[in-house]
Design a protein around this motif. Structure first.
Motif, PDB file in Angstrom:
ATOM      1  N   PHE A  22       0.850  -1.191   0.000  1.00 17.55           N
ATOM      2  CA  PHE A  22       0.000   0.000   0.000  1.00 17.55           C
ATOM      3  C   PHE A  22       0.885   1.241   0.000  1.00 17.55           C
ATOM      4  N   TYR A  23       0.473   2.269  -0.789  1.00 15.00           N
ATOM      5  CA  TYR A  23       1.235   3.501  -0.953  1.00 15.00           C
ATOM      6  C   TYR A  23       0.289   4.696  -0.898  1.00 15.00           C
ATOM      7  N   GLY A  57      -4.258  -5.980   8.576  1.00 15.98           N
ATOM      8  CA  GLY A  57      -3.828  -5.375   9.834  1.00 15.98           C
ATOM      9  C   GLY A  57      -2.826  -4.258   9.666  1.00 15.98           C
ATOM     10  N   ILE A  58      -2.997  -3.416   8.679  1.00 12.48           N
ATOM     11  CA  ILE A  58      -2.084  -2.300   8.412  1.00 12.48           C
ATOM     12  C   ILE A  58      -2.847  -1.000   8.642  1.00 12.48           C
ATOM     13  N   GLU A  96       4.412   3.136   9.177  1.00 11.30           N
ATOM     14  CA  GLU A  96       5.616   3.445   8.418  1.00 11.30           C
ATOM     15  C   GLU A  96       5.761   2.569   7.178  1.00 11.30           C
ATOM     16  N   ASP A  97       5.066   1.447   7.171  1.00  9.47           N
ATOM     17  CA  ASP A  97       5.145   0.566   6.005  1.00  9.47           C
ATOM     18  C   ASP A  97       4.439   1.150   4.788  1.00  9.47           C
ATOM     19  N   VAL A  98       3.526   2.083   5.008  1.00  7.47           N
ATOM     20  CA  VAL A  98       2.810   2.712   3.898  1.00  7.47           C
ATOM     21  C   VAL A  98       3.661   3.865   3.388  1.00  7.47           C
ATOM     22  N   LYS A  99       4.348   3.637   2.284  1.00  8.87           N
ATOM     23  CA  LYS A  99       5.205   4.664   1.696  1.00  8.87           C
ATOM     24  C   LYS A  99       4.423   5.477   0.662  1.00  8.87           C
ATOM     25  N   LYS A 100       5.097   6.335  -0.053  1.00  7.12           N
ATOM     26  CA  LYS A 100       4.396   7.250  -0.948  1.00  7.12           C
ATOM     27  C   LYS A 100       4.699   6.957  -2.410  1.00  7.12           C
ATOM     28  N   ILE A 101       3.827   7.489  -3.249  1.00  8.57           N
ATOM     29  CA  ILE A 101       3.967   7.350  -4.708  1.00  8.57           C
ATOM     30  C   ILE A 101       4.665   8.592  -5.231  1.00  8.57           C
ATOM     31  N   TYR A 102       5.703   8.387  -6.041  1.00  4.58           N
ATOM     32  CA  TYR A 102       6.442   9.504  -6.603  1.00  4.58           C
ATOM     33  C   TYR A 102       5.699  10.130  -7.783  1.00  4.58           C
TER      34      TYR A 102
END
Length: 433
Positions: free
Chosen positions: A63-64, A106-107, A112-118
């Motif tokens: 997921f992002y 369970g997120i 912090e595991d959800v990063k971003k889309i460039y």
């Protein structure tokens, strides 16, 4: 359900329909999800979900956050944050269904595991991504050579390059703990990339590689099954299956996940059945359990002393016998209960078309009349034929030989109506005349 040629490709490019990355039907992707809320508008005042689900090689999903509020839809190729650098993947799900998927795994949205889309991937990003994917086969082959040289007890199952080509993840399986520090140095020096080792189980390995099960369809773990639960042999016992490891094991070598699919139904049906260790007491002797048919409510028992015959009883009959035994009463024998069991007649398939043949409209074939070649031959009974006679012998000699064998003298027939031919005139007779 995706086809074998499409989903088993290492580059997730379907081969069956010859498409350039996406299938025309939308079903060639592993673990694809149908967004049934895509055509529904959000209530007034509610902001759309800014987190999307991105799919990578072999069904790996993360997921992002869509920080820049890009207009993304399913199937778009995006460049996302990596560790380090950036990675390239395909958007697999957007909208409100992402909340359900995050809750299922369970997120949290603030994790912090959800990063971003460039950004949306440019043509340059896609070219670098495809060039990195093309090196995966060669990297895996050379990596296995390094493993065999170091003598490590591990199996390198798959290699996945990051979208920028600066990092590669090596997936391996091992039964014991392995010290692969020297392996990482050799791999980094051989390929000039950052190396990450990731251990997976046998079920995860089968899910990544894919395959076809004994049912003839593609593996559930590689198409739609994400929750790989533990499977025990008790599931096979409840379903009255033979404990044959060759039939119960899947492509991963473990018990098949489909043993859990109908387990709840069998457990509900077994609530009315007595335990298998219950002994039926009769005057003829004690009877023990053999087998059962759960959905037909039938049980088979046999005597301890004489196991040559099995007696089929219904569930009601067995419960009646158990209640009598609990009241310290014995039945006469199991034969009396088996006689009362009346089987329902089986409904066979009927011929609704009729008794007509399929070839009733065909033109009948005419039989060719054979010419009677034996018309001039003498009709003789079979018992008087002698097969030991030569074939090329004349007919008159054959008749004489047969009569001689029978002990009869040959009879000459005189035909009085036959005209006698005049004797042939020789040359001497003509001169004398």
């Amino acid at each position: 359900m995706s086809c074998n040629s499409c989903s088993s490709d290492i580059n997730t490019i379907p081969k069956g329909c010859k498409s350039n990355g996406n299938c025309g039907t939308g079903d060639c992707d592993k673990l694809s999800v149908f967004d049934w809320l895509s055509n529904m508008a959000l209530p007034t005042g509610q902001e759309p979900m800014r987190i999307v689900e991105v799919r990578f090689k072999n069904g790996r999903k993360h997921f992002y956050k869509n920080v820049d509020k890009l207009q993304l839809s399913m199937g778009d190729v995006v460049a996302v944050e990596g560790n380090p650098g950036h990675d390239v993947g395909t958007v697999s799900l957007t909208g409100e269904l992402v909340k359900i998927q995050m809750k299922k795994k369970g997120i949290d949205a603030d994790s912090e595991d959800v990063k971003k889309i460039y950004r949306k991937a440019t043509q340059k990003d896609i070219d670098i991504w495809q060039a990195a994917r093309d090196k995966e086969y060669d990297t895996q082959y050379r990596g296995r050579e390094i493993l065999s040289r170091l003598g490590l007890k591990m199996k390198l199952s798959d290699v996945e390059y990051q979208g920028d080509g600066n990092k590669a993840t090596f997936y391996y399986t091992a039964d014991e703990r392995v010290d692969f520090r020297q392996l990482i140095r050799d791999l980094a020096s051989a390929f000039s990339i950052r190396v990450e080792m990731k251990q997976v189980g046998l079920r995860q390995e089968a899910a990544r590689l894919g395959g076809v099960g004994s049912c003839g369809r593609e593996l559930c773990c590689s198409t739609w099954l994400t929750d790989l639960r533990k499977v025990n042999t008790t599931a096979a016992r409840y379903q009255q299956l033979s404990l044959n490891p060759q039939k119960l094991a899947g492509q991963c070598g473990k018990l098949k996940c489909c043993l859990n699919y109908e387990l709840d139904t069998y457990l509900d049906a077994l609530t009315d059945f007595p335990k298998q260790d219950v002994v039926l007491k009769t005057e003829k002797g004690d009877a023990v359990f053999i087998k059962m048919d759960i959905f037909k409510n039938l049980l088979w028992y046999t005597y301890k002393e004489n196991r040559s015959k099995w007696y089929k009883l219904t569930l009601d009959q067995v419960q009646e016998i158990i209640t009598l035994n609990n009241n310290k009463e014995k039945i006469s024998s199991l034969e009396d209960y088996e006689v009362d069991l009346i089987e329902d007649p089986k409904t066979d398939f009927e011929n609704v078309v009729g008794q007509d043949s399929l070839t009733r409209f065909d033109i009948p074939k005419r039989k060719k009349k054979r010419k009677n070649k034996n018309k001039n031959r003498i009709n003789k009974p079979k018992n008087q034929q002698n097969t030991n006679l030569p074939k090329n012998q004349p007919k008159k000699n054959i008749i004489k030989a047969k009569e001689a064998v029978d002990g009869n003298q040959p009879k000459t027939k005189v035909n009085r109506n036959k005209k006698r031919r005049p004797p042939k005139k020789s040359a001497n007779n003509t001169k004398n005349s």
